[in-house]
Write a protein that holds these residues in place. Structure first.
Motif, PDB file in Angstrom:
ATOM      1  N   GLN A  56       0.816  -1.207   0.000  1.00 15.33           N
ATOM      2  CA  GLN A  56       0.000   0.000   0.000  1.00 15.33           C
ATOM      3  C   GLN A  56       0.857   1.267   0.000  1.00 15.33           C
ATOM      4  OE1 GLN A  56      -2.792  -0.580   3.330  1.00 15.33           O
ATOM      5  NE2 GLN A  56      -4.378  -0.958   1.801  1.00 15.33           N
ATOM      6  N   LYS A  57       1.957   1.219   0.738  1.00 15.90           N
ATOM      7  CA  LYS A  57       2.855   2.378   0.774  1.00 15.90           C
ATOM      8  C   LYS A  57       3.405   2.680  -0.618  1.00 15.90           C
ATOM      9  CE  LYS A  57       7.215   3.996   2.778  1.00 15.90           C
ATOM     10  NZ  LYS A  57       8.383   3.627   3.638  1.00 15.90           N
ATOM     11  N   GLN A  58       3.838   1.629  -1.320  1.00 15.05           N
ATOM     12  CA  GLN A  58       4.409   1.828  -2.652  1.00 15.05           C
ATOM     13  C   GLN A  58       3.357   2.324  -3.641  1.00 15.05           C
ATOM     14  OE1 GLN A  58       6.617  -1.508  -4.197  1.00 15.05           O
ATOM     15  NE2 GLN A  58       7.352  -0.377  -5.957  1.00 15.05           N
ATOM     16  N   ILE A  59       2.165   1.745  -3.605  1.00 19.07           N
ATOM     17  CA  ILE A  59       1.099   2.165  -4.517  1.00 19.07           C
ATOM     18  C   ILE A  59       0.712   3.615  -4.253  1.00 19.07           C
ATOM     19  CG2 ILE A  59      -1.325   1.823  -5.140  1.00 19.07           C
ATOM     20  CD1 ILE A  59       0.601  -0.204  -6.361  1.00 19.07           C
ATOM     21  N   LYS A  60       0.643   4.012  -2.994  1.00 21.64           N
ATOM     22  CA  LYS A  60       0.315   5.401  -2.645  1.00 21.64           C
ATOM     23  C   LYS A  60       1.350   6.364  -3.228  1.00 21.64           C
ATOM     24  CE  LYS A  60      -0.628   8.383   1.364  1.00 21.64           C
ATOM     25  NZ  LYS A  60       0.386   9.423   1.127  1.00 21.64           N
ATOM     26  N   GLU A  61       2.630   6.040  -3.039  1.00 20.36           N
ATOM     27  CA  GLU A  61       3.705   6.918  -3.530  1.00 20.36           C
ATOM     28  C   GLU A  61       3.704   7.013  -5.050  1.00 20.36           C
ATOM     29  OE1 GLU A  61       7.174   5.207  -1.813  1.00 20.36           O
ATOM     30  OE2 GLU A  61       6.832   6.062   0.177  1.00 20.36           O
ATOM     31  N   VAL A  62       3.568   5.868  -5.727  1.00 18.99           N
ATOM     32  CA  VAL A  62       3.585   5.860  -7.189  1.00 18.99           C
ATOM     33  C   VAL A  62       2.385   6.623  -7.745  1.00 18.99           C
ATOM     34  CG1 VAL A  62       3.380   4.390  -9.242  1.00 18.99           C
ATOM     35  CG2 VAL A  62       4.924   3.738  -7.392  1.00 18.99           C
ATOM     36  N   THR A  63       1.212   6.413  -7.165  1.00 16.53           N
ATOM     37  CA  THR A  63       0.007   7.113  -7.632  1.00 16.53           C
ATOM     38  C   THR A  63       0.150   8.617  -7.473  1.00 16.53           C
ATOM     39  OG1 THR A  63      -1.369   5.200  -7.004  1.00 16.53           O
ATOM     40  CG2 THR A  63      -2.503   7.279  -7.415  1.00 16.53           C
ATOM     41  N   GLU A  64       0.662   9.050  -6.336  1.00 12.95           N
ATOM     42  CA  GLU A  64       0.854  10.486  -6.103  1.00 12.95           C
ATOM     43  C   GLU A  64       1.820  11.085  -7.119  1.00 12.95           C
ATOM     44  OE1 GLU A  64       0.047  10.679  -1.254  1.00 12.95           O
ATOM     45  OE2 GLU A  64       2.095  10.426  -2.027  1.00 12.95           O
ATOM     46  N   GLU A  65       2.909  10.371  -7.402  1.00 10.16           N
ATOM     47  CA  GLU A  65       3.895  10.876  -8.356  1.00 10.16           C
ATOM     48  C   GLU A  65       3.329  10.908  -9.777  1.00 10.16           C
ATOM     49  OE1 GLU A  65       6.999  12.204  -7.738  1.00 10.16           O
ATOM     50  OE2 GLU A  65       6.184  12.128  -5.700  1.00 10.16           O
ATOM     51  N   LEU A  66       2.545   9.891 -10.141  1.00  9.84           N
ATOM     52  CA  LEU A  66       1.952   9.871 -11.477  1.00  9.84           C
ATOM     53  C   LEU A  66       0.938  10.993 -11.654  1.00  9.84           C
ATOM     54  CD1 LEU A  66       1.410   6.056 -12.178  1.00  9.84           C
ATOM     55  CD2 LEU A  66       2.977   7.602 -13.362  1.00  9.84           C
ATOM     56  N   LEU A  67       0.170  11.284 -10.630  1.00 12.55           N
ATOM     57  CA  LEU A  67      -0.832  12.342 -10.730  1.00 12.55           C
ATOM     58  C   LEU A  67      -0.184  13.703 -11.015  1.00 12.55           C
ATOM     59  CD1 LEU A  67      -3.311  11.329  -7.893  1.00 12.55           C
ATOM     60  CD2 LEU A  67      -3.754  11.312 -10.351  1.00 12.55           C
ATOM     61  N   LYS A  68       1.047  13.881 -10.561  1.00 10.15           N
ATOM     62  CA  LYS A  68       1.770  15.130 -10.843  1.00 10.15           C
ATOM     63  C   LYS A  68       2.057  15.286 -12.335  1.00 10.15           C
ATOM     64  CE  LYS A  68       4.092  15.198  -6.341  1.00 10.15           C
ATOM     65  NZ  LYS A  68       5.412  15.075  -5.644  1.00 10.15           N
ATOM     66  N   LEU A  69       2.127  14.162 -13.062  1.00  3.13           N
ATOM     67  CA  LEU A  69       2.365  14.198 -14.502  1.00  3.13           C
ATOM     68  C   LEU A  69       1.087  14.482 -15.289  1.00  3.13           C
ATOM     69  CD1 LEU A  69       4.762  11.118 -14.926  1.00  3.13           C
ATOM     70  CD2 LEU A  69       5.368  13.511 -14.518  1.00  3.13           C
ATOM     71  N   GLN A  70      -0.044  14.496 -14.606  1.00  2.94           N
ATOM     72  CA  GLN A  70      -1.353  14.769 -15.211  1.00  2.94           C
ATOM     73  C   GLN A  70      -1.662  13.847 -16.395  1.00  2.94           C
ATOM     74  OE1 GLN A  70      -0.922  19.098 -15.930  1.00  2.94           O
ATOM     75  NE2 GLN A  70      -2.253  19.422 -14.170  1.00  2.94           N
ATOM     76  N   PRO A  71      -1.634  12.533 -16.161  1.00  5.87           N
ATOM     77  CA  PRO A  71      -1.963  11.598 -17.249  1.00  5.87           C
ATOM     78  C   PRO A  71      -3.446  11.666 -17.603  1.00  5.87           C
ATOM     79  CG  PRO A  71      -1.822  10.437 -15.162  1.00  5.87           C
ATOM     80  CD  PRO A  71      -1.382  11.847 -14.885  1.00  5.87           C
ATOM     81  N   ASP A  72      -3.788  11.179 -18.784  1.00  5.22           N
ATOM     82  CA  ASP A  72      -5.204  11.126 -19.181  1.00  5.22           C
ATOM     83  C   ASP A  72      -5.988  10.275 -18.193  1.00  5.22           C
ATOM     84  OD1 ASP A  72      -4.516  12.627 -21.392  1.00  5.22           O
ATOM     85  OD2 ASP A  72      -4.193  10.871 -22.660  1.00  5.22           O
ATOM     86  N   PHE A  73      -5.427   9.160 -17.793  1.00  2.72           N
ATOM     87  CA  PHE A  73      -5.986   8.331 -16.730  1.00  2.72           C
ATOM     88  C   PHE A  73      -4.909   7.364 -16.257  1.00  2.72           C
ATOM     89  CE2 PHE A  73      -6.953   6.024 -20.644  1.00  2.72           C
ATOM     90  CZ  PHE A  73      -6.631   4.710 -20.325  1.00  2.72           C
TER      91      PHE A  73
END
Length: 383
Positions: A56-73
């Protein structure tokens, strides 16, 4: 850009192959960086092998970092047989993403992996009665998808068929008897949903997007010197290795008493030397696991991965390879960690899930990956 989080390395590679097939450029990375020039970015994690807290810790960190890139989804790639921390990972990604619900479609009808009325079937046999039932599942788990997603999430999970009313919140697990249902579920996705599931569902989503300028898939010949690492405990995979040995192929099994020795470094060094000599003489070598002694040793699978990763690193330090082929997601992740490879560029989808890639840190060698429960394409064994 479309972003994908995969729970293992071979799953990430499989997604890369799907992207190639649909004409999208793709990069696979083991962490999120600032700049990418690709249509699809896949972040390969190893969360399937981690405990709940670490996953869960890793998924939280990766998701937060990806959201900064503003992907389509962001798509969450899960195991098609729902192995791993499915509910645990989806729960934290859903919270970070701010979405209302998950649409989870893990089935792959083309490989006879279907979900009908909330029951997961493999070759028309309930999953827990099939050959794929193993120790990756919690004791007492049934073939119901509401069980498979995790007992802590049953109250917020729903088995739904196309055409039925979709709950406003929670985990919606799509019944998928046929390939046509995959496209049906792709058409259901809206902005309130976190799409998740197998490679086949992701393929349906990309087909819906219909990229106009497709990229031609490259055809390439294999290099001369190759090492194939079979880290899977899937019996059909081991049988293929045995047949290769019977046919005259160079197969070097892990020393059977290697787990019995506290410090096995000398034995690993000797095994690596034998592998190097075999490559220099025969060009192509298979290393695999046969019979291992010391059943009382704890965490056997983790130790096997570490030994395989260590021996591959030693071999590559002594001989130049043009092809490294690895079977099994956890084994592959352990090896790339030891070798400190981080970024990859898929170039060929040899078959479903069998992906050949360039390595950013070692451009003279190709890496080909395959999940343990899939079959190698015939072209690999001809090579």
């Amino acid at each position: 850009m479309i972003a994908v989080i995969s729970d293992d390395f071979t799953g990430a590679a499989e997604i890369g192959g799907i992207a190639l097939r649909n004409g999208f450029s793709v990069t696979i990375d083991t962490c999120v960086n600032a700049n990418y020039d690709c249509d699809v970015l896949v972040i390969a994690t190893n969360t399937r092998s981690l405990c709940k807290i670490e996953a869960q810790k890793q998924i939280k960190e990766v998701t937060e970092e990806l959201l900064k890139l503003q992907p389509d989804f962001i798509y969450k790639k899960t195991d098609s047989l729902l192995r791993g921390k499915i509910g645990d990972e989806l729960e934290v990604q859903l919270a970070v993403s701010g979405k209302k619900k998950v649409l989870l479609v893990p089935a792959n009808p083309a490989m006879n992996r279907t979900i009908v009325d909330g029951i997961y079937y493999v070759n028309k046999i309930p999953l827990m009665e099939s050959d794929f039932c193993g120790d990756e599942y919690e004791t007492g788990t049934t073939s119901s998808v509401l069980d498979l997603i995790g007992v802590d999430y049953k109250a917020q999970s729903f088995s739904v068929s196309l055409g039925q009313k979709i709950p406003r919140e929670g985990f919606i697990i799509g019944n998928t008897p046929t390939n046509e249902d995959l496209m049906g579920w792709a058409n259901v996705i809206d902005d309130t949903m976190l799409p998740a599931g197998g490679a086949s569902f992701f393929n349906a989503i990309l087909r819906k997007i219909k990229k106009e300028n497709t990229t031609a898939v490259k055809t390439m010949s294999f290099g001369k010197k190759a090492l194939y690492v079979c880290g899977s405990n899937y019996e059909p995979s081991r049988e293929v290795v045995r047949k290769a040995k019977q046919a005259g192929g160079t197969v070097l099994y892990m020393p059977e008493n290697i787990l019995c020795i506290g410090d096995c470094e000398e034995m690993i060094e000797n095994w690596a030397g034998t592998i190097v000599e075999a490559i220099e003489k025969n060009d192509k070598v298979i290393i695999a696991i046969d019979t291992l002694k010391c059943d009382e040793v704890a965490a056997v699978s983790c130790k096997i991965k570490e030994i395989l990763a260590s021996v591959v690193k030693k071999v590559l330090g002594k001989v130049s390879l043009e092809e490294l082929l690895i079977e099994g997601g956890a084994t592959a992740y352990s090896i790339i960690e030891h070798l400190e490879y981080k970024k990859f560029y898929p170039e060929q989808e040899l078959a479903q899930g069998v992906i050949r890639m360039k390595i950013d840190q070692k451009k003279e060698m190709y890496l080909t990956l395959k999940p343990g429960s899939y079959q190698w394409t015939e072209s690999i064994w001809k090579f």
